[in-house]
Design a protein around this motif. Structure first.
Motif, mmCIF file in Angstrom:
data_model
loop_
_atom_site.group_PDB
_atom_site.id
_atom_site.type_symbol
_atom_site.label_atom_id
_atom_site.label_comp_id
_atom_site.label_asym_id
_atom_site.label_seq_id
_atom_site.Cartn_x
_atom_site.Cartn_y
_atom_site.Cartn_z
ATOM 1 N N PRO A 30 9.977 -25.274 15.790
ATOM 2 C CA PRO A 30 8.924 -25.759 14.878
ATOM 3 C C PRO A 30 8.237 -27.027 15.392
ATOM 4 N N ALA A 31 8.999 -27.865 16.107
ATOM 5 C CA ALA A 31 8.407 -29.093 16.652
ATOM 6 C C ALA A 31 7.375 -28.748 17.733
ATOM 7 N N VAL A 32 7.690 -27.727 18.549
ATOM 8 C CA VAL A 32 6.739 -27.283 19.564
ATOM 9 C C VAL A 32 5.454 -26.807 18.888
ATOM 10 N N THR A 33 5.618 -25.969 17.865
ATOM 11 C CA THR A 33 4.460 -25.455 17.120
ATOM 12 C C THR A 33 3.655 -26.593 16.507
ATOM 13 N N GLN A 34 4.339 -27.584 15.965
ATOM 14 C CA GLN A 34 3.668 -28.732 15.338
ATOM 15 C C GLN A 34 2.859 -29.513 16.366
ATOM 16 N N HIS A 35 3.431 -29.712 17.552
ATOM 17 C CA HIS A 35 2.732 -30.460 18.606
ATOM 18 C C HIS A 35 1.446 -29.746 19.028
ATOM 19 N N ILE A 36 1.533 -28.432 19.162
ATOM 20 C CA ILE A 36 0.350 -27.666 19.586
ATOM 21 C C ILE A 36 -0.713 -27.684 18.493
ATOM 22 N N LYS A 37 -0.283 -27.529 17.238
ATOM 23 C CA LYS A 37 -1.235 -27.571 16.127
ATOM 24 C C LYS A 37 -1.898 -28.932 16.022
ATOM 25 N N TYR A 38 -1.130 -29.998 16.291
ATOM 26 C CA TYR A 38 -1.708 -31.341 16.264
ATOM 27 C C TYR A 38 -2.808 -31.469 17.310
ATOM 28 N N LEU A 39 -2.526 -31.000 18.546
ATOM 29 C CA LEU A 39 -3.517 -31.097 19.623
ATOM 30 C C LEU A 39 -4.762 -30.281 19.298
ATOM 31 N N GLU A 40 -4.559 -29.086 18.731
ATOM 32 C CA GLU A 40 -5.709 -28.252 18.370
ATOM 33 C C GLU A 40 -6.523 -28.899 17.249
ATOM 34 N N GLY A 41 -5.832 -29.575 16.343
ATOM 35 C CA GLY A 41 -6.546 -30.268 15.281
ATOM 36 C C GLY A 41 -7.277 -31.491 15.805
ATOM 37 N N TYR A 42 -6.628 -32.222 16.705
ATOM 38 C CA TYR A 42 -7.232 -33.437 17.253
ATOM 39 C C TYR A 42 -8.482 -33.119 18.070
ATOM 40 N N TYR A 43 -8.388 -32.077 18.902
ATOM 41 C CA TYR A 43 -9.528 -31.708 19.755
ATOM 42 C C TYR A 43 -10.458 -30.697 19.073
ATOM 43 N N GLN A 44 -10.050 -30.240 17.891
ATOM 44 C CA GLN A 44 -10.855 -29.305 17.099
ATOM 45 C C GLN A 44 -11.254 -28.059 17.912
ATOM 46 N N THR A 45 -10.244 -27.469 18.532
ATOM 47 C CA THR A 45 -10.483 -26.254 19.316
ATOM 48 C C THR A 45 -9.176 -25.483 19.471
ATOM 49 N N LYS A 46 -9.284 -24.209 19.749
ATOM 50 C CA LYS A 46 -8.114 -23.370 19.994
ATOM 51 C C LYS A 46 -7.692 -23.525 21.442
ATOM 52 N N LEU A 47 -6.397 -23.740 21.675
ATOM 53 C CA LEU A 47 -5.898 -23.965 23.024
ATOM 54 C C LEU A 47 -5.186 -22.748 23.601
ATOM 55 N N LEU A 48 -4.561 -21.956 22.736
ATOM 56 C CA LEU A 48 -3.808 -20.792 23.195
ATOM 57 C C LEU A 48 -4.061 -19.611 22.267
ATOM 58 N N TYR A 49 -3.833 -18.415 22.781
ATOM 59 C CA TYR A 49 -3.963 -17.220 21.944
ATOM 60 C C TYR A 49 -3.048 -16.121 22.483
ATOM 61 N N TYR A 50 -2.702 -15.183 21.630
ATOM 62 C CA TYR A 50 -1.891 -14.024 22.011
ATOM 63 C C TYR A 50 -2.798 -12.815 22.234
ATOM 64 N N ASP A 51 -2.462 -12.014 23.260
ATOM 65 C CA ASP A 51 -3.184 -10.758 23.442
ATOM 66 C C ASP A 51 -2.510 -9.662 22.620
ATOM 67 N N GLU A 52 -2.971 -8.428 22.803
ATOM 68 C CA GLU A 52 -2.442 -7.329 21.986
ATOM 69 C C GLU A 52 -0.987 -7.014 22.296
ATOM 70 N N LYS A 53 -0.498 -7.485 23.455
ATOM 71 C CA LYS A 53 0.909 -7.265 23.817
ATOM 72 C C LYS A 53 1.761 -8.493 23.539
ATOM 73 N N ARG A 54 1.235 -9.398 22.747
ATOM 74 C CA ARG A 54 1.930 -10.625 22.338
ATOM 75 C C ARG A 54 2.257 -11.530 23.529
ATOM 76 N N ARG A 55 1.390 -11.490 24.548
ATOM 77 C CA ARG A 55 1.523 -12.400 25.678
ATOM 78 C C ARG A 55 0.628 -13.609 25.436
ATOM 79 N N LEU A 56 1.162 -14.785 25.722
ATOM 80 C CA LEU A 56 0.461 -16.029 25.416
ATOM 81 C C LEU A 56 -0.479 -16.410 26.563
#
Length: 308
Positions: A30-56
């Motif tokens: 959860p801490a990893v998820t929180q850190h990524i969400k913080y960065l996406e909120g701070y920069y106001q952009t999506k940084l990562l996404y999953y494809d249809e095979k759940r690859r990041l």
């Protein structure tokens, strides 16, 4: 010291897995998820996404942030070393280069640099291109000299020189100085550096371009260093494909001979590489200036840039 959230992001870029990232950083998922969400909120952009095979995957903005964070992390390591040294200690320049250039050309560059800046200290690391790129990202070296592609989003690079590959043998070899077809080489023993080296990959590209493989030759010898390869060739044990700049002096002195191959040409560009937007770019460019002067001087004569 790199911000913990950016460090988490960089680790996730490598693992592409939240659980593995948490384990490596000794934090919770959860801490990893929180850190990524913080960065996406701070920069106001999506940084990562999953494809249809759940690859990041990284978004384009994610790739841009990764490049920025990598440089910050690398520079932070270099700054930390400098700050821990006594103020009166001379600056230490850490550079990396391929074994091929490290055993032949780069020592001339280091020598000229130290003649010009005698108060400096220099540490030179030899290795393969992928390992040197990792050392750049980790801040263990400031720049490197390599002959492989470096993504421009992550690295800054300058073309240094073009290196041509030649086929060499002992002066006593039956093909010394002769012009032959590529297949005529198959009757002889091939000598080359070990697998998983840039030299080996370069050889494979040459052979495959002529529909050849190492098993087409009468036999072969696989050796660890380029200097050992040269010594084996000088002993008339077999033939080898080597960058011209490495063997030019021995060709000039007659210790080695060239085998001229019809319709053969192979060349690679060597680049001077450092982290994109690094704080240490002025110091890197200072060494680059020395490199270019050495390449223009009598030490190198730019002979390698000439066609066969």
């Amino acid at each position: 010291m790199l911000d913990l959230k950016l460090d988490t992001f960089l680790t996730l870029c490598e693992t592409r897995n939240y659980t593995k990232t948490a384990t490596l950083l000794n934090i919770t998922q959860p801490a990893v998820t929180q850190h990524i969400k913080y960065l996406e909120g701070y920069y106001q952009t999506k940084l990562l996404y999953y494809d249809e095979k759940r690859r990041l995957h990284l978004t384009e903005h994610g790739k841009l942030l990764r490049a920025y964070a990598q440089t910050i992390k690398a520079d932070a390591q270099i700054i930390e070393r400098k700050l821990k040294n006594p103020p009166d200690q001379p600056d230490e320049l850490k550079l990396g280069t391929l074994t091929t250039t490290g055993e032949s050309l780069v020592p001339h560059m280091v020598a000229e640099y130290l003649r010009r800046y005698p108060e400096k200290k220099v540490s030179m690391y030899l290795g393969e291109a992928d390992a040197l790129q990792k050392q750049l990202k980790a801040g263990r070296i400031q720049f490197c000299i390599i002959d492989t592609y470096c993504p421009p989003l992550e690295f800054e690079s300058r073309e240094l020189f073009e290196a041509h590959t030649v086929c060499v043998c002992s002066p006593e070899h039956p093909l010394a100085g002769k012009t032959v077809d590529f297949r005529e080489l198959n009757d002889y023993r091939l000598i080359f550096r070990e697998n998983d080296t840039n030299s080996y990959r370069n050889l494979m590209q040459i052979l495959h371009a002529h529909n050849q493989d190492i098993n087409n030759f009468r036999s072969y010898v696989e050796i660890g260093t380029i200097n050992t390869v040269q010594k084996m060739v000088m002993e008339n044990i077999g033939i080898s494909f080597i960058y011209r700049f490495v063997v030019q002096e021995k060709l000039d002195s007659g210790a080695l001979s060239q085998i001229h191959i019809r319709n053969f040409s192979s060349h690679s560009m060597f680049n001077f590489v450092w982290m994109k937007n690094s704080f240490f770019e002025p110091a890197n460019l200072q060494f680059l200036d020395v490199c270019n002067e050495v390449l223009d001087s009598s030490v190198f004569h730019r002979q390698d840039s000439l066609p066969d």
